[in-house]
Design a protein around this motif. Structure first.
Motif, mmCIF file in Angstrom:
data_model
loop_
_atom_site.group_PDB
_atom_site.id
_atom_site.type_symbol
_atom_site.label_atom_id
_atom_site.label_comp_id
_atom_site.label_asym_id
_atom_site.label_seq_id
_atom_site.Cartn_x
_atom_site.Cartn_y
_atom_site.Cartn_z
ATOM 1 N N VAL A 256 -6.145 -4.811 -3.509
ATOM 2 C CA VAL A 256 -5.074 -4.436 -3.215
ATOM 3 C C VAL A 256 -3.935 -3.560 -4.007
ATOM 4 C CG1 VAL A 256 -2.579 -5.534 -2.415
ATOM 5 C CG2 VAL A 256 -4.789 -6.765 -1.278
ATOM 6 N N ARG A 257 -3.717 -2.782 -3.634
ATOM 7 C CA ARG A 257 -2.818 -2.036 -4.858
ATOM 8 C C ARG A 257 -1.446 -1.605 -4.459
ATOM 9 N NH1 ARG A 257 -4.405 4.151 -5.728
ATOM 10 N NH2 ARG A 257 -2.539 4.035 -7.413
ATOM 11 N N VAL A 258 -0.886 -1.022 -5.788
ATOM 12 C CA VAL A 258 0.787 -1.424 -5.292
ATOM 13 C C VAL A 258 0.717 0.381 -4.909
ATOM 14 C CG1 VAL A 258 3.222 -0.965 -6.352
ATOM 15 C CG2 VAL A 258 1.595 -3.500 -6.972
ATOM 16 N N VAL A 259 1.617 1.022 -3.952
ATOM 17 C CA VAL A 259 2.202 2.335 -3.678
ATOM 18 C C VAL A 259 3.303 2.233 -3.602
ATOM 19 C CG1 VAL A 259 1.562 3.707 -2.339
ATOM 20 C CG2 VAL A 259 -0.293 2.747 -2.488
ATOM 21 N N VAL A 260 3.591 3.260 -5.049
ATOM 22 C CA VAL A 260 5.204 3.361 -4.947
ATOM 23 C C VAL A 260 5.256 5.392 -5.014
ATOM 24 C CG1 VAL A 260 7.257 3.557 -6.832
ATOM 25 C CG2 VAL A 260 5.209 1.766 -6.377
ATOM 26 N N PRO A 261 6.355 4.871 -3.442
ATOM 27 C CA PRO A 261 5.642 6.389 -2.907
ATOM 28 C C PRO A 261 7.245 7.426 -3.377
ATOM 29 C CG PRO A 261 6.112 4.792 -1.178
ATOM 30 C CD PRO A 261 6.503 3.896 -2.545
ATOM 31 N N SER A 262 7.150 8.682 -4.101
ATOM 32 C CA SER A 262 7.556 9.054 -4.962
ATOM 33 C C SER A 262 8.389 9.049 -6.574
ATOM 34 C CB SER A 262 8.628 9.783 -4.530
ATOM 35 O OG SER A 262 9.018 9.714 -2.968
ATOM 36 N N TRP A 263 7.212 8.028 -6.745
ATOM 37 C CA TRP A 263 7.465 8.025 -7.837
ATOM 38 C C TRP A 263 6.462 7.835 -8.949
ATOM 39 C CZ3 TRP A 263 10.931 3.579 -10.452
ATOM 40 C CH2 TRP A 263 12.221 3.041 -9.262
ATOM 41 N N ILE A 264 6.477 8.081 -10.547
ATOM 42 C CA ILE A 264 5.662 8.637 -11.024
ATOM 43 C C ILE A 264 4.413 7.109 -10.838
ATOM 44 C CG2 ILE A 264 7.340 9.641 -13.462
ATOM 45 C CD1 ILE A 264 6.491 7.217 -14.782
ATOM 46 N N GLY A 265 3.253 7.723 -11.127
ATOM 47 C CA GLY A 265 1.744 7.490 -10.951
ATOM 48 C C GLY A 265 1.850 5.524 -11.505
ATOM 49 N N ILE A 266 2.210 5.509 -12.911
ATOM 50 C CA ILE A 266 1.831 4.207 -13.449
ATOM 51 C C ILE A 266 2.932 3.279 -12.400
ATOM 52 C CG2 ILE A 266 3.705 4.779 -14.954
ATOM 53 C CD1 ILE A 266 0.473 3.197 -15.986
ATOM 54 N N ALA A 267 3.800 3.711 -11.777
ATOM 55 C CA ALA A 267 4.139 2.293 -10.840
ATOM 56 C C ALA A 267 2.939 1.449 -9.682
ATOM 57 C CB ALA A 267 5.302 3.148 -9.766
ATOM 58 N N SER A 268 2.288 2.590 -9.626
ATOM 59 C CA SER A 268 1.573 2.526 -8.420
ATOM 60 C C SER A 268 -0.085 1.653 -8.809
ATOM 61 C CB SER A 268 0.942 3.284 -7.810
ATOM 62 O OG SER A 268 1.986 3.796 -6.941
ATOM 63 N N ILE A 269 1.034 0.451 -9.649
ATOM 64 C CA ILE A 269 -0.104 -0.361 -10.173
ATOM 65 C C ILE A 269 -1.967 -0.582 -9.415
ATOM 66 C CG2 ILE A 269 -1.028 -2.878 -11.555
ATOM 67 C CD1 ILE A 269 0.760 -1.353 -13.320
ATOM 68 N N LYS A 270 -2.660 -0.603 -9.940
ATOM 69 C CA LYS A 270 -4.090 -0.434 -9.581
ATOM 70 C C LYS A 270 -4.744 -2.008 -9.974
ATOM 71 C CE LYS A 270 -6.374 2.972 -11.133
ATOM 72 N NZ LYS A 270 -7.170 4.108 -10.922
ATOM 73 N N TRP A 271 -5.705 -2.921 -8.475
ATOM 74 C CA TRP A 271 -5.801 -3.946 -8.590
ATOM 75 C C TRP A 271 -4.684 -4.982 -9.190
ATOM 76 C CZ3 TRP A 271 -7.514 -0.315 -12.475
ATOM 77 C CH2 TRP A 271 -8.070 0.522 -11.997
ATOM 78 N N VAL A 272 -3.918 -4.996 -8.228
ATOM 79 C CA VAL A 272 -2.158 -6.014 -8.278
ATOM 80 C C VAL A 272 -2.979 -7.270 -8.074
ATOM 81 C CG1 VAL A 272 -1.880 -5.813 -6.567
ATOM 82 C CG2 VAL A 272 -0.295 -6.352 -8.603
#
Length: 422
Positions: A256-272
Motif C-alpha cells: 500500500v502506498r499514499v497517492v497525493v494527486p498533483s503534489w510533489i512526489g515526496i508526498a506520495s509515501i511508498k510502503w506506508v
C-alpha cells in the motif's frame, strides 16, 4: 517479512495471462508493447499479437536496491533511483506501465508480504487510541480509482545547469522522473474517519516502511515521512493498493502506498506503515531541510514547504535525435500541470521564432497529463532546436526561464530540445 523468490512457474502464469488477454478475459491497462512481446515469447504466441515487433535489446541497466528489471533502452540509473527515458514513453499509452515507471528510492525497495502488512493510525488527533488496518480491512472499505501522475519535485533539475548555467544539488534528473498510472485504493479520508478523527486534528504524517535514510555526513533522519494538512488529506488522497489494475509492484509501494494527486512526489509515501494524526502542526526533514526553495530570492529559512507540482511539457524524442531533411516527421510529447488541466500546447521548430498549436490527444483533466502531437518537415540540414510550451486552464504558461533555487526543484521553463537534421 520478505517475499519468496519468483517461482519456476512464472512462464506458465505469463502464458495463461496472455491467452486471457487475447480472449478479452483480462485487462491490459498501461501495458507496453515490449511487455506483450515478453508474454508472447513465453507463450509461443508472438504472431498472434497484432503490432508486436522485436527490436535489438540493450544490456539491462542496474541500480542498487531496485527490484524490477531496468532495460537500458527504458531507464537511466541514477544512484538508488531509475529515470525513465522520456522517448521510451512514446511506445506506451496514456498510462505508464509499471515496467516503464520511474523509481525514486531514498534507500532500497523493501519486499513486503501483503499478508503480514498492517497500517497503524495513531496520534493525539484521534478520539481514541491507535487503530490498525490490514489489507483485508482496506478492501472492505469503498474503493476509489483515480488516474494521476506522480512526479519528483526535482524532475528537470539538470536543466538548471544545462539550459540556465546554474549549479544546483541533487539527483540530475532530466524529464523522466514522472509517470502516470490508474491507482485504485481507498480514500485516506475514509480511513481517518474509521480511526476516529478528532475535531482538532490539523496534520497527518504518513511514514514508509523502507529503511532509515542516512545522509552523506552520517546523520540518520529515520524513515521517510512527510506531513499533509488535514484539508488535503480529506480531499483527494488515496491509500492505493493497485496500479494499472494489478497489485502494486515492490518498487512502487507494495502492498500500500499514499497517492497525493498533483503534489510533489515526496508526498506520495511508498510502503506506508503508519500515519500520525496530530492536533498540532507536524514537521520532518522532508518539509524543513528538503522540499523548500532556498537561495537568492528566497527567505533564509526557505520558502513554505512545496506542495503542488508545476507546469511542464516534453518531446518523446531522444536528445539530439537525427531527423531526415525533406521528410514529414510526426513529433509527439506530453504536457502536465499540478494546478489545473492543460489547455493547450504550442510548438516551435525554429528555436522560438514562430509557434503553432499542437493537437491534444487526450481530454485535459486536472492531475493528469495529456499527450500531444504535431508534424514537421525540416528542409535545411544541421542543428535545430525544438520547443514545446504548455498553458493550463488557470492561464499560466511555461516561462522562458525558471528562477533558481539551490536544490533544483520545480523546473518549469520551456525546454530547448536539440535535434540534428541530416
Amino acid at each position: 517479512m520478505t517475499l519468496p523468490h519468483p517461482s519456476p512457474t512464472e512462464a506458465d502464469h505469463d502464458r495463461r495471462r496472455l491467452r486471457q488477454w487475447l480472449a478479452g478475459q483480462a485487462r491490459a491497462d498501461g501495458v507496453a508493447r515490449r511487455d506483450l512481446l515478453r508474454l508472447a515469447a513465453a507463450a509461443g504466441l508472438t504472431a498472434a499479437v497484432p503490432g508486436v515487433w522485436s527490436a535489438p535489446r540493450a544490456h539491462a541497466a542496474t541500480a542498487p536496491g531496485i527490484v524490477k528489471a531496468l532495460p537500458a533502452e527504458v531507464f537511466t540509473p541514477r544512484g538508488t533511483n531509475a529515470e525513465t527515458r522520456f522517448e521510451a514513453l512514446a511506445e506506451t499509452g496514456h498510462l505508464t506501465p509499471a515496467s516503464h515507471f520511474f523509481v525514486r528510492n531514498h534507500t532500497t525497495t523493501p519486499q513486503l508480504a501483503a499478508s503480514g502488512w498492517k497500517l497503524t493510525v495513531w496520534g493525539d488527533g484521534l478520539t481514541g487510541g491507535p487503530r490498525e488496518f490490514t489489507l483485508a480491512d482496506l478492501h472492505r472499505l469503498p474503493s476509489t480509482t483515480r488516474s494521476a501522475f506522480v512526479e519528483c519535485a526535482g524532475n528537470g533539475r539538470s536543466l538548471f545547469t544545462a539550459q540556465q548555467g546554474q549549479q544546483v544539488s541533487g539527483t540530475a534528473w532530466t524529464l523522466g522522473a514522472i509517470g502516470q498510472a490508474r491507482w485504485r485504493g481507498v480514500r485516506l479520508a475514509d480511513v481517518l474517519r474509521e480511526a476516529g478523527l478528532a475535531r482538532d486534528a490539523v496534520d497527518v504524517m504518513p511514514r514508509g516502511l523502507d529503511g532509515d535514510y542516512v545522509t552523506a555526513d552520517g546523520t540518520n533522519l529515520g524513515r521517510v515521512r512527510r506531513p499533509l494538512p488535514l484539508a488535503k488529506a480529506l480531499d483527494d488522497v488515496l491509500l492505493a493498493y493497485e496500479m494499472n489494475g494489478e497489485p502494486l509492484p515492490a518498487d512502487h509501494g507494495h502492498p500500500v502506498r499514499v497517492v497525493v494527486p498533483s503534489w510533489i512526489g515526496i508526498a506520495s509515501i511508498k510502503w506506508v506503515g503508519d500515519i500520525e494524526v496530530s492536533a498540532t502542526p507536524l514537521y520532518s526533514p522532508w518539509n524543513t531541510d528538503f522540499y523548500r526553495l532556498f537561495g537568492p530570492g528566497h527567505p533564509p529559512e526557505g520558502s513554505a514547504p512545496l506542495t503542488r507540482q508545476t507546469l511542464k511539457s516534453a518531446f518523446e524524442l531522444p536528445w539530439k535525435a537525427p531527423l531526415a531533411a525533406g521528410t514529414r516527421h510526426r513529433l509527439t510529447g506530453r504536457a502536465w500541470s499540478g494546478a489545473a488541466a492543460v489547455a493547450r500546447v504550442d510548438v516551435s521548430t525554429d528555436g522560438g521564432a514562430t509557434w503553432h498549436p499542437a493537437r491534444l490527444r487526450d481530454e485535459p483533466r486536472r492531475g493528469s497529463w495529456v499527450r500531444w502531437s504535431t508534424t514537421w518537415r525540416p528542409r535545411a540540414t544541421g542543428p535545430a532546436t525544438l520547443l514545446a510550451r504548455a498553458t493550463d486552464t488557470t492561464g499560466r504558461t511555461q516561462p522562458p526561464t525558471t528562477p533558481p533555487n539551490t536544490q533544483g526543484y520545480l523546473f518549469d521553463a520551456v525546454v530547448r530540445h536539440p535535434v540534428t537534421v541530416v
